[in-house]
Structure formats: structure tokens, C-alpha cells
Motif scaffolding. Structure first.
Motif, mmCIF file in Angstrom:
data_model
loop_
_atom_site.group_PDB
_atom_site.id
_atom_site.type_symbol
_atom_site.label_atom_id
_atom_site.label_comp_id
_atom_site.label_asym_id
_atom_site.label_seq_id
_atom_site.Cartn_x
_atom_site.Cartn_y
_atom_site.Cartn_z
ATOM 1 N N TRP A 123 54.026 -36.427 18.844
ATOM 2 C CA TRP A 123 54.597 -36.458 17.501
ATOM 3 C C TRP A 123 54.023 -37.601 16.668
ATOM 4 O O TRP A 123 53.858 -37.480 15.456
ATOM 5 N N SER A 124 53.704 -38.691 17.322
ATOM 6 C CA SER A 124 53.194 -39.854 16.588
ATOM 7 C C SER A 124 51.684 -39.794 16.400
ATOM 8 O O SER A 124 51.123 -40.531 15.588
ATOM 9 N N GLY A 125 51.042 -38.954 17.183
ATOM 10 C CA GLY A 125 49.583 -38.925 17.162
ATOM 11 C C GLY A 125 48.941 -39.892 18.126
ATOM 12 O O GLY A 125 47.719 -39.937 18.255
ATOM 13 N N ALA A 126 49.767 -40.663 18.832
ATOM 14 C CA ALA A 126 49.224 -41.684 19.727
ATOM 15 C C ALA A 126 48.618 -41.081 20.988
ATOM 16 O O ALA A 126 47.726 -41.685 21.601
ATOM 17 N N LEU A 127 49.106 -39.927 21.387
ATOM 18 C CA LEU A 127 48.630 -39.297 22.618
ATOM 19 C C LEU A 127 48.024 -37.940 22.303
ATOM 20 O O LEU A 127 48.565 -37.170 21.503
ATOM 21 N N THR A 128 46.909 -37.650 22.952
ATOM 22 C CA THR A 128 46.300 -36.330 22.846
ATOM 23 C C THR A 128 45.888 -35.851 24.221
ATOM 24 O O THR A 128 45.690 -36.649 25.145
ATOM 25 N N TYR A 129 45.774 -34.553 24.326
ATOM 26 C CA TYR A 129 45.372 -33.932 25.579
ATOM 27 C C TYR A 129 44.428 -32.785 25.244
ATOM 28 O O TYR A 129 44.664 -32.065 24.276
ATOM 29 N N TYR A 130 43.379 -32.640 26.053
ATOM 30 C CA TYR A 130 42.431 -31.547 25.859
ATOM 31 C C TYR A 130 42.088 -30.934 27.210
ATOM 32 O O TYR A 130 41.955 -31.640 28.213
ATOM 33 N N VAL A 131 41.907 -29.649 27.216
ATOM 34 C CA VAL A 131 41.403 -29.023 28.437
ATOM 35 C C VAL A 131 39.926 -29.384 28.571
ATOM 36 O O VAL A 131 39.247 -29.693 27.588
ATOM 37 N N ASP A 132 39.453 -29.345 29.790
ATOM 38 C CA ASP A 132 38.090 -29.809 30.070
ATOM 39 C C ASP A 132 37.037 -29.065 29.255
ATOM 40 O O ASP A 132 36.032 -29.662 28.834
ATOM 41 N N SER A 133 37.274 -27.790 29.018
ATOM 42 C CA SER A 133 36.244 -26.975 28.355
ATOM 43 C C SER A 133 36.004 -27.363 26.903
ATOM 44 O O SER A 133 34.983 -26.987 26.318
ATOM 45 N N VAL A 134 36.922 -28.127 26.311
ATOM 46 C CA VAL A 134 36.749 -28.504 24.900
ATOM 47 C C VAL A 134 36.652 -30.014 24.704
ATOM 48 O O VAL A 134 36.442 -30.474 23.579
ATOM 49 N N LYS A 135 36.811 -30.769 25.763
ATOM 50 C CA LYS A 135 36.721 -32.232 25.648
ATOM 51 C C LYS A 135 35.384 -32.633 25.046
ATOM 52 O O LYS A 135 34.344 -32.053 25.362
ATOM 53 N N ASP A 136 35.427 -33.616 24.201
ATOM 54 C CA ASP A 136 34.249 -34.164 23.517
ATOM 55 C C ASP A 136 33.691 -33.235 22.451
ATOM 56 O O ASP A 136 32.699 -33.571 21.798
ATOM 57 N N ARG A 137 34.318 -32.071 22.267
ATOM 58 C CA ARG A 137 33.897 -31.152 21.197
ATOM 59 C C ARG A 137 35.015 -30.941 20.178
ATOM 60 O O ARG A 137 34.752 -30.791 18.982
ATOM 61 N N PHE A 138 36.256 -30.892 20.647
ATOM 62 C CA PHE A 138 37.400 -30.615 19.788
ATOM 63 C C PHE A 138 38.228 -31.882 19.619
ATOM 64 O O PHE A 138 38.356 -32.673 20.559
ATOM 65 N N THR A 139 38.815 -32.032 18.448
ATOM 66 C CA THR A 139 39.685 -33.171 18.176
ATOM 67 C C THR A 139 40.920 -32.701 17.425
ATOM 68 O O THR A 139 40.800 -31.992 16.417
#
Length: 121
Positions: free
Chosen positions: A52-68
């Protein structure tokens, strides 16, 4: 209560798109927001999530370093910036929100209509 994902379209491989998730009747800034996608014939899968604060994010491996994923709580909107798109990213993308949600789609209470992203090779 309504969530609406927008910004999808047709893009060539290697290109970029930014999706938006806007809410009405719902205060996104107090909720975790997730992005999911569903390709034809496949199950809906999590792409990533933002607290909710934007402090934490999570990405699946297939999109890491490509999606934000980012959020503008003043605009009650969450964004998914997609770079270096691949044909396998082709899917309908959905946003969802939940109070106690993170990496499991069943934890999300509010879902919006999706937006189609097509990546051509």
C-alpha cells in the motif's frame, strides 16, 4: 467499486508499454495492488505486487528486471511499466487489490477488467 486496467495494445518484441490501474469507489492507497496476466489456454498468474505504501514490491522471476510496479496514491492509480517485452508476455493483464494480499491471487478481493497486451515477434 471498480478497478480498470488500461494501456494495453500491440507492441513489437523489445518494446515497452505502461499499464495503468485506476480505481473508483475504492481507496487503493490502503491496499496491496497486484498485477496478473492470463494467456490463452493458461491459468491466471501473478506478475507482481506492490504494498500500500509502495515500499515493498514483488515480481515473478520471468519479469524481474523488465517490469516495474509503481503507485501514485494521490491519483489512486497503480502502474505497470513493461520493458523489453517478449512474445511470451502476450496476455490479458489484470489489476487486483486486497487488504491482506501478496503473492496469491486468492488473497485479492477486488478485480478489474483486463487489458490485452500483444507482443509480436
Amino acid at each position: 467499486v471498480q478497478l480498470q486496467a488500461s494501456g494495453g495494445g500491440l507492441v513489437q518484441a523489445g518494446g515497452s508499454l505502461r499499464l495503468s490501474c485506476a480505481a473508483s469507489g475504492l481507496t487503493l492507497r490502503s491496499l496491496t495492488t497486484g498485477w496478473f496476466r492470463q494467456a490463452p489456454g493458461k491459468e491466471r498468474e501473478l506478475v507482481g505486487a506492490i504494498s500500500w505504501s509502495g515500499a515493498l514490491t514483488y515480481y515473478v522471476d520471468s519479469v524481474k528486471d523488465r517490469f516495474t510496479i509503481s503507485r501514485d496514491n494521490a491519483k489512486n492509480t497503480v502502474y505497470l511499466q513493461m520493458n523489453s517485452l517478449k512474445p511470451e508476455d502476450t496476455a490479458v493483464y489484470y489489476c487486483a487489490a486486497g487488504l491482506r494480499a501478496w503473492d496469491n491471487l486468492h488473497e485479492y478481493n477486488y478485480w478489474g477488467r483486463g487489458t490485452l497486451v500483444t507482443v509480436s515477434s
